[in-house]
Design an enzyme around this catalytic site. Structure first.
Site, mmCIF file in Angstrom:
data_model
loop_
_atom_site.group_PDB
_atom_site.id
_atom_site.type_symbol
_atom_site.label_atom_id
_atom_site.label_comp_id
_atom_site.label_asym_id
_atom_site.label_seq_id
_atom_site.Cartn_x
_atom_site.Cartn_y
_atom_site.Cartn_z
ATOM 1 N N ARG A 88 11.842 -6.077 5.166
ATOM 2 C CA ARG A 88 11.815 -4.654 5.504
ATOM 3 C C ARG A 88 12.349 -4.438 6.920
ATOM 4 N NH1 ARG A 88 6.173 -1.554 5.304
ATOM 5 N NH2 ARG A 88 5.838 -2.778 7.176
ATOM 6 N N ARG A 123 11.753 -0.829 12.142
ATOM 7 C CA ARG A 123 10.374 -0.771 12.646
ATOM 8 C C ARG A 123 10.140 -1.866 13.670
ATOM 9 N NH1 ARG A 123 5.803 0.385 8.139
ATOM 10 N NH2 ARG A 123 4.641 -0.973 9.547
ATOM 11 N N ARG A 156 -9.433 0.538 8.343
ATOM 12 C CA ARG A 156 -9.002 -0.822 8.670
ATOM 13 C C ARG A 156 -10.052 -1.569 9.484
ATOM 14 N NH1 ARG A 156 -3.092 0.287 8.100
ATOM 15 N NH2 ARG A 156 -1.984 -1.667 8.206
ATOM 16 N N LYS A 172 0.838 -1.218 0.000
ATOM 17 C CA LYS A 172 0.000 0.000 0.000
ATOM 18 C C LYS A 172 0.868 1.261 0.000
ATOM 19 C CE LYS A 172 -2.115 -1.193 3.831
ATOM 20 N NZ LYS A 172 -1.532 -2.513 4.161
ATOM 21 N N ARG A 188 -0.230 -9.223 13.269
ATOM 22 C CA ARG A 188 -0.816 -8.209 12.375
ATOM 23 C C ARG A 188 -1.666 -8.864 11.296
ATOM 24 N NH1 ARG A 188 4.272 -5.046 10.433
ATOM 25 N NH2 ARG A 188 2.770 -3.859 9.228
HETATM 26 P P1 B4P Z 1 4.648 -1.529 2.078
HETATM 27 O O1 B4P Z 1 4.281 -0.800 0.837
HETATM 28 O O2 B4P Z 1 5.407 -0.753 3.114
HETATM 29 O O3 B4P Z 1 3.404 -2.222 2.777
HETATM 30 P P2 B4P Z 1 2.096 -1.643 3.482
HETATM 31 O O4 B4P Z 1 0.997 -2.460 2.908
HETATM 32 O O5 B4P Z 1 2.002 -0.165 3.336
HETATM 33 O O6 B4P Z 1 2.449 -1.947 5.004
HETATM 34 P P3 B4P Z 1 1.836 -1.940 6.443
HETATM 35 O O7 B4P Z 1 0.474 -2.510 6.439
HETATM 36 O O8 B4P Z 1 2.919 -2.635 7.213
HETATM 37 O O9 B4P Z 1 1.828 -0.546 7.081
HETATM 38 P P4 B4P Z 1 1.052 0.533 7.920
HETATM 39 O O10 B4P Z 1 2.103 1.520 8.097
HETATM 40 O O11 B4P Z 1 -0.197 0.930 7.224
HETATM 41 O O12 B4P Z 1 5.493 -2.784 1.589
HETATM 42 C C1 B4P Z 1 6.095 -3.693 2.497
HETATM 43 C C2 B4P Z 1 7.430 -4.196 1.928
HETATM 44 O O13 B4P Z 1 7.211 -4.893 0.696
HETATM 45 C C3 B4P Z 1 8.413 -3.069 1.606
HETATM 46 O O14 B4P Z 1 9.696 -3.479 2.011
HETATM 47 C C4 B4P Z 1 8.329 -2.930 0.076
HETATM 48 O O15 B4P Z 1 9.538 -2.476 -0.492
HETATM 49 C C5 B4P Z 1 8.018 -4.352 -0.350
HETATM 50 N N1 B4P Z 1 7.219 -4.420 -1.583
HETATM 51 C C6 B4P Z 1 6.127 -3.670 -1.879
HETATM 52 N N2 B4P Z 1 5.635 -4.007 -3.093
HETATM 53 C C7 B4P Z 1 6.433 -5.027 -3.558
HETATM 54 C C8 B4P Z 1 6.429 -5.825 -4.754
HETATM 55 N N3 B4P Z 1 5.522 -5.649 -5.738
HETATM 56 N N4 B4P Z 1 7.366 -6.774 -4.887
HETATM 57 C C9 B4P Z 1 8.299 -6.973 -3.928
HETATM 58 N N5 B4P Z 1 8.365 -6.252 -2.771
HETATM 59 C C10 B4P Z 1 7.450 -5.288 -2.586
HETATM 60 O O16 B4P Z 1 0.586 -0.061 9.358
HETATM 61 C C11 B4P Z 1 1.420 -0.224 10.496
HETATM 62 C C12 B4P Z 1 0.639 -0.352 11.818
HETATM 63 O O17 B4P Z 1 0.011 0.932 12.150
HETATM 64 C C13 B4P Z 1 -0.548 -1.328 11.882
HETATM 65 O O18 B4P Z 1 -0.136 -2.645 12.154
HETATM 66 C C14 B4P Z 1 -1.436 -0.714 13.019
HETATM 67 O O19 B4P Z 1 -0.948 -1.057 14.294
HETATM 68 C C15 B4P Z 1 -1.256 0.762 12.837
HETATM 69 N N6 B4P Z 1 -2.339 1.349 11.995
HETATM 70 C C16 B4P Z 1 -2.158 1.949 10.768
HETATM 71 N N7 B4P Z 1 -3.341 2.357 10.269
HETATM 72 C C17 B4P Z 1 -4.301 2.021 11.186
HETATM 73 C C18 B4P Z 1 -5.720 2.161 11.229
HETATM 74 N N8 B4P Z 1 -6.394 2.719 10.217
HETATM 75 N N9 B4P Z 1 -6.392 1.692 12.317
HETATM 76 C C19 B4P Z 1 -5.739 1.136 13.339
HETATM 77 N N10 B4P Z 1 -4.384 0.956 13.362
HETATM 78 C C20 B4P Z 1 -3.667 1.389 12.303
#
Ligand code: B4P
Length: 194
Positions: free
Chosen positions: A128, A134, A89, A14, A145
């Site tokens: 990551r 992190r 979420r 995302k 998670r």
């Molecule tokens: P990201 O792009 O970082 O993944 P994400 O889906 O954004 O991550 P996440 O769900 O962890 O984060 P958030 O901060 O929202 O990609 C992950 C890895 O994969 C990276 O290393 C990237 O380079 C790699 N990658 C991406 N695409 C790729 C591809 N096509 N091929 C290969 N590699 C690839 O959430 C963090 C925490 O915050 C949650 O657990 C929760 O505690 C809290 N939180 C956030 N929003 C919330 C909400 N709305 N309600 C309640 N809690 C919340």
């Protein structure tokens, strides 16, 4: 105004795809993960509270996240549109977002869900974690998670599907190929800014 939700499990890309979408379509990026990590790093009362949940792989309580989003939307009233990354979420968050946008005479137009197999999610997040520092990117917390995602977040997809807004995109191709698949859906509503 065009408003997009980027949806998917932890590690589905995302944040990665949001960067591409923001630079091509000039939407205002709202990532609850980034906002929460910023609060944590500044040691604010909200950040101190949120950290307790994030470090355990749990979702932060709805009222905390919804309040944060509301003030963020108000700060960018002139935006071309918003991309919501990692929000909503839970179903109460989705309902609250609909109300907030209705109050501003707009709505969610499209929800793009990234579909990635669980083994690939774990591999990416562990990878990551080796460089990001992190506290939630270790195997034990990642498993929690993903469990939280299945129990609390996945129902949000059904909510948007019932409103005819959900499109699913394969997210385990390369970053560029995944972005191309996402643009096919976005271009039906909004063209990139060249
Ligand atoms: P990201 O792009 O970082 O993944 P994400 O889906 O954004 O991550 P996440 O769900 O962890 O984060 P958030 O901060 O929202 O990609 C992950 C890895 O994969 C990276 O290393 C990237 O380079 C790699 N990658 C991406 N695409 C790729 C591809 N096509 N091929 C290969 N590699 C690839 O959430 C963090 C925490 O915050 C949650 O657990 C929760 O505690 C809290 N939180 C956030 N929003 C919330 C909400 N709305 N309600 C309640 N809690 C919340």
């Amino acid at each position: 105004m065009f408003n997009l939700v980027l949806f998917g499990p932890p590690g589905s890309g995302k944040g990665t795809q949001s960067e591409n979408i923001v630079s091509n379509y000039k939407l205002q990026h709202i990532s609850t993960g980034d906002l929460l990590r910023d609060e944590v790093s500044r040691h604010t009362p909200l950040g101190t509270e949120a950290k307790k949940y994030m470090d355990q792989g749990m979702l932060v309580p709805d009222e905390v996240v919804i309040g944060m989003i509301s003030s963020k939307i108000d700060e960018s009233a002139d935006a071309r549109g918003f991309i919501f990354d990692g929000f909503p979420r839970t179903r109460p968050q989705a309902e609250a977002l609909d109300k907030l946008l209705e109050f501003k005479h707009t709505r969610i137009h499209l929800v793009l869900a990234l579909d990635v197999p669980e083994a690939e999610l774990v591999k990416r997040l562990v990878g990551r974690g080796e460089t990001s520092g992190r506290s939630d990117d270790n195997e034990e917390v990642i498993a929690k998670r993903i469990k939280e995602y299945h129990s609390k977040t996945q129902p949000v997809a059904s909510y948007y599907n019932a409103h005819g807004k959900l499109e699913t995109v394969t997210g385990n191709h390369s970053i560029a190929e995944t972005f191309k698949s996402l643009t096919k859906h976005i271009n039906k509503y909004l063209l990139p800014v060249t």
